[in-house]
Design a protein around this motif. Structure first.
Motif, short mmCIF file in Angstrom:
data_model
loop_
_atom_site.label_atom_id
_atom_site.label_comp_id
_atom_site.label_asym_id
_atom_site.label_seq_id
_atom_site.Cartn_x
_atom_site.Cartn_y
_atom_site.Cartn_z
N UNK A 183 -12.11 -13.32 70.14
CA UNK A 183 -12.14 -13.08 68.70
C UNK A 183 -13.42 -13.64 68.10
N UNK A 264 -10.02 -10.96 56.22
CA UNK A 264 -8.61 -10.57 56.21
C UNK A 264 -8.16 -10.19 57.61
N UNK A 265 -9.00 -9.44 58.33
CA UNK A 265 -8.56 -8.97 59.64
C UNK A 265 -8.88 -9.97 60.75
N UNK A 268 -7.42 -13.57 60.47
CA UNK A 268 -5.97 -13.59 60.65
C UNK A 268 -5.57 -13.18 62.06
N UNK A 269 -6.43 -12.38 62.67
CA UNK A 269 -6.19 -12.03 64.07
C UNK A 269 -6.19 -13.29 64.92
N UNK A 271 -5.30 -16.21 63.91
CA UNK A 271 -3.99 -16.83 63.70
C UNK A 271 -2.95 -16.17 64.59
N UNK A 272 -2.97 -14.83 64.60
CA UNK A 272 -1.96 -14.11 65.38
C UNK A 272 -2.07 -14.46 66.85
#
Lengths: 708, 708
Positions: A183, A264-265, A268-269, A271-272
């Motif tokens: 990421x 936003x993407x 948060x990715x 986090x996911x």
């Protein structure tokens, strides 16, 4: 002889059971002397000395030379910090190192030579010690004047290696790194493509009025990269787009696209991904702890079953109750558990215990203490019984909450009314009088509750302890106030007397009253759930917090080393050395502008101690420091803000969702159990290790030769 | 007669099957005329007109009177926006309202009188229309001079009521509100307790040098509350603590405690709660869609089975194949599905279909289209076959990626070298030459690929379409450049000619090249996973985005109404009316300082269009606007930033974790399926509705009387 053998077996069993209780590995030497050394090493005193040593060596940074532990953080006003003479901190350090040397030798000896070579942590420990000692010798030979001290950065390692939880967590984080790296790589690609786009979009034009965006944010590659990186942290969110936006609204599309994709993407990715990786983390770690406990108990069973006194009966190995009792008496464990095991051992009324029975006895360890509150006193008089009913009733507690709320509101009203008054105009009479009244009520409430519940029962509730302690402190403060300043009356504005002024006393009392208001928490279901989740989280987060401390310490020491001497007090005359003050001032203005533009100040200082702002504001060698500072802060932002916060969110999600599901199952939350541990939270989903697994593991033990 | 009855049944079956395909409810009137009306209402034309009407009425805000749709957003430079004459927008509005009136009457008629009273959405629709029409009449009778137009705020309702997905999502959000409200309450308690603490801690002292913190951030209750609220958004993170921190480092404990509790715990708790609530949301919604589909098909079966031509056989009801074929031919559905159903109907070779067989036939609808790429051409010549092998090989694609990367790097190098050059010094020769070379390579690559794969196969890959399109555009741009400015040569600095300058052309080409670099995405597994997750998310987020648009629209209109006239261009002479310019300027300075201190500017504008900054900077009636602005922005922050972002995170977590699990199951990701829908993602976990559930629901149908 057989007696000596038996003694050895008994000792082994004791140690194994202690290992089981502490969730320790049983892979250590098991001969008599080693067992003695092992018990000594894991005794409370020894472990306490080790912890103290680690604390001391970490705390040294606060008094060592480039430290800045002063009351004020403002370089202009603060006094020079106390500089310990050369040799003082160094000798403390040497003492610590000696303790660590003893620690590492005992540890290495206990796990045995063969295991030692497999244990990377121990090797790293030894290496760290060697490097530290070498550095220490270099340091002393330079009479503490050398500038780089590698051993300081290495210090947090001593904290890290001493905690098995932290080592486990680190391993877990390590296994998530590949995905995180993907990421981060994605973020880097995102950033670089958008940077190129931005440089093409906001290029220099012939019209100087038109290219404000270029001048301020996208002048060259490093500038553009910084602008967009800071935009990723949202620190310069609207500022960066304003010049372009005022030229043409359509430019905002670029920034919106960048923010949506990046913030936003991709963020948060992260986090996911981290949540996905850590979903099973707690369960797995609890499962492996359970395995260690079962293994220790099983090992104790095995050594006890090979005692000579045991009749060589059938194929089933078993343990005599007497031997177990002997072991239990010598083993160090929670007295409640010990008694419970003894009790069930007596109730069992058989002479020999099978492996299953043996395990079952020790299941007491897994149970949480059911906290029984002592009974209320039984009064004879009818009047006292009525009193007891009235003041033991929950409604009396609610009334107390309402009164506390009224107190808060009254303080609030006074604060709002006094907001703009000069301190000399302020009349403390009103607040003094009502606080006096309220504190009397609190005292009365406490006494009545003690009357109704009895002192022991009263103190057995944590909320009552909190309440009572604060009430007593408030009472003492109030009495002290009256003793020094007399009773309140209109126009009560006494002069400063004693340790604290009246105003400070009143403020302190008010703060305590506000703090005391937290007693309402257990009365509100949702709040209670949140608070228990928080407490759980704090328990589970200890390892993470430890790792954060390690990282923070390393970063702080690196920062101190990198930016040492960069802190130049400006505004008074102490400029450094041979630079003319005019150029220093222009440099300073330059840097301030530079950082204001990039918003690096608010961004990095948001994540680091405010100290650093001064470092950045008053740096001398602009570009060198700037580049270093950038890399340093980007690394700090990535680790502290991005990765650690996401880890935290993942753990919180895990904990909360688990808790929430349980709440829905149980429905009743009236009796909040503060003593819940991670092990207990997962009890229903844990898998018991099988007999085969245990025996296989036991047979792999490097030092224990089992008969069969 | 029987024929008319049969026709009716056939028509009913057609409509039910169309309902099933579109996941619509079957609870509507089923007589002949209503069926005709129903099919007309749900025809593509009608729905398209309705969507257009909604778009038009929403878009009206851009040209209506207080709008500011100009190229620049800077009030000082922008020209006055075009003001449509009174009556123009109003007549468009009336047209839209008429369409909505027709819409609501048809809808109400179709669901029937009884159902109408239960349907709150329809009632609200009618109410909205009545209020809007009344407001419209008032507006016209004031000749468009009235200040408040309620109907504008109501407009997004038309968007909301037209989408069943959005209504469902809203219901789901609604059911999460109690928990969210608890956390928000907790946040409020947290905020207010800390505010009181802060006011006591940073109280005014007698020494003016000492109470900077009080002066700037904690002067009175609203100030303190604002300071801490903004700290919760981290916008004023280090600034707010600096004065106190420079006085005594210990004050930072207060701020750290506040931030950790508020930001780290409570805010993330909100994420956890929303995630927990929405974990099952997607699954549940897909499940109910599946139920609707099965119900529609079952209803079609039931009406077809009561056709007169069916032999009154045993207890088992069944449907003749002929009738079904008749229905299929008339029903509007995807031609691929229709053909597949027809094919399996022919393969079935039985005359009568049972309910299970009937359902099974329509399972084709649930399957995704397996995309088959057309075959490559088969060449006879050996040389061509070798060519085909070489250029059809994935390595050729990788080579293309490498070349694209080389192009990006060369552009980057030129950008860095040219960063500080004046536009007049810039030599475009180098970049022109290398871009020319690279574009020729891209053209060659495209042609060779087409040669190897054949045009049809080439175009069947989305990555090739993307690639080819960009290559063609680049080619056209390059040819245009050469046609206008001639071939590049050293010192190539032609004058401005034609539509775009050479420099603009080169920039455009470079941007397209950077954009074209995205073709590497499908070649990197992790990137491909992320991109497909994103695409899925975008599909699932449509409803959320719609609701966001609704909220945004309402907020924007409210903002325009609240802050209308507050935008006063400063710096040129157009001050409003009768205020002396000096006082306006001092007011302005006041406000700027006020907001700078509170950091409200960067905070609110970060979440709202930059326009608002000007509103805030140039407001006239300071305190009124400030208070309103505060409430307005806090509401906006809560809804957009806190709730919506958390919803987004929850959905992302859900999607990503599901996807990730699937990836681990399937292992192969080489063939990315872009056509995946939500329904398909959950196919393995969906539960088929039982026969009883379906029949019970059918018997509850308000208009359909089943024979049995």
């Amino acid at each position: 002889g057989a007696g000596a053998d038996n003694d050895l077996y008994i000792n082994q069993a004791i140690v194994f059971i202690e290992d089981a209780i502490q969730y320790r590995s049983i892979n250590h030497r098991v001969d008599s002397k080693s067992l003695w050394l092992y018990r000594w090493y894991y005794s409370r005193t020894c472990q306490w000395i080790l912890s103290l040593t680690i604390t001391v060596i970490l705390a040294l940074a606060f008094i060592e030379e480039p430290s800045s532990l002063t009351v004020t953080s403002d370089v202009r006003y603060r006094l020079p910090a106390w500089n310990p003479p050369c040799g003082l901190t160094e000798s403390i350090e040497l003492l610590c190192f000696l303790v660590f040397v003893v620690d590492v030798s005992v540890k290495s000896y206990l796990i045995g030579w063969k295991e030692f070579w497999k244990n990377k942590w121990l090797m790293a420990y030894i290496l760290t010690l060697i490097v530290s000692l070498t550095d220490w010798i270099v340091s002393l030979s330079f009479f503490c004047k050398e500038s780089v001290r590698i051993r300081r950065i290495l210090r947090p390692f001593f904290l890290l290696q001493n905690s098995s939880m932290m080592k486990k967590t680190l391993k877990s984080i390590n296994s998530t790194l590949p995905e995180m790296a993907s990421v981060v790589l994605l973020l880097a690609v995102h950033l670089s493509l958008f940077t190129m786009f931005a440089m093409l979009l906001f290029a220099r034009t012939k019209d100087n009025q038109q290219d404000k965006e270029w001048v301020v944010y996208f002048r060259n590659l490093p500038d553009s990269l910084t602008s967009l990186l800071v935009l990723l942290t949202t620190a310069n969110n609207p500022d960066v787009m304003i010049p372009a936006y005022s030229k043409n609204r359509a430019y905002s599309i670029f920034f919106i696209l960048f923010t949506v994709l990046g913030n936003l993407f991709l963020m948060n990715l992260l986090t996911a991904i981290i949540y996905n990786q850590f979903r099973g983390y707690l369960l797995k770690s609890v499962q492996s702890s359970l395995f260690r406990r079962r293994l220790g108990i099983r090992a104790a069973f095995e050594v006890l079953s090979s005692l000579k006194e045991t009749p060589a009966s059938a194929q089933q190995s078993c343990v005599s109750v007497g031997a177990l009792l002997q072991v239990l008496q010598k083993a160090e464990m929670d007295s409640r558990c010990k008694q419970a095991i003894m009790r069930s051992l007596k109730m069992c009324s058989c002479d020999q215990l099978s492996a299953a029975q043996f395990q079952k006895l020790f299941e007491e360890l897994d149970k949480d203490a059911i906290k029984q509150h002592p009974p209320s006193p039984e009064y004879q008089s009818h009047f006292m019984q009525k009193m007891q009913f009235a003041f033991g009733h929950p409604y009396f507690g609610y009334l107390g909450n309402v009164v506390a709320l009224a107190n808060i509101i009254s303080i609030c009203v006074v604060l709002v009314m006094d907001a703009d008054k000069q301190p000399s105009e302020r009349d403390d009479f009103f607040l003094g009088a009502i606080n006096c009244f309220f504190i009397l009520y609190y005292l009365l409430e406490m006494l009545l509750k003690i009357l109704a519940m009895g002192l022991k029962r009263y103190l057995s509730y944590p909320s009552n302890r909190f309440d009572g302690l604060l009430t007593v402190i408030l009472l003492i403060l109030e009495i002290a106030t009256f003793a020094v300043y007399g009773f309140p009356h209109p126009g009560w504005r006494p002069e400063f007397m004693g340790l604290l002024s009246l105003w400070d006393m009143v403020r302190l009392v008010n703060m305590l009253i506000v703090f005391r208001f937290l007693r309402i928490i257990p009365n509100m279901k949702f709040m209670a759930l949140v608070v228990t989740t928080l407490l759980d989280l704090v328990k589970n987060l200890r390892a993470f917090a430890g790792i954060l401390v390690v990282v923070f310490y390393a970063f702080a020491i690196t920062g101190i080393m990198l930016f040492k001497g960069a802190v130049v007090p400006l505004g008074n005359t102490r400029y450094i050395g041979n630079k003319p003050s005019a150029s220093v001032f222009s440099l300073w203005v330059n840097i301030v502008l530079y950082f204001k533009e990039k918003n690096v100040i608010s961004w990095c200082s948001a994540h680091f101690q405010a100290e650093v702002i001064y470092c950045l504001l008053y740096v001398l060698s602009v570009h060198l420091i700037c580049r270093w500072a950038k890399i340093y802060f980007v690394a700090w932002w990535l680790i502290s803000s991005v990765i650690w916060v996401n880890l935290f969110v993942a753990l919180l999600l895990e904990n909360f969702i688990h808790k929430w599901d349980r709440r829905c199952q149980r429905e009743s939350l009236s009796d909040i159990e503060y003593q819940r541990t991670v092990e207990l939270m997962f009890r229903d989903v844990l898998e018991e290790p099988t007999e085969e697994e245990l025996m296989e593991k036991l047979h792999q033990h490097p030092h224990l030769q089992l008969c069969r």
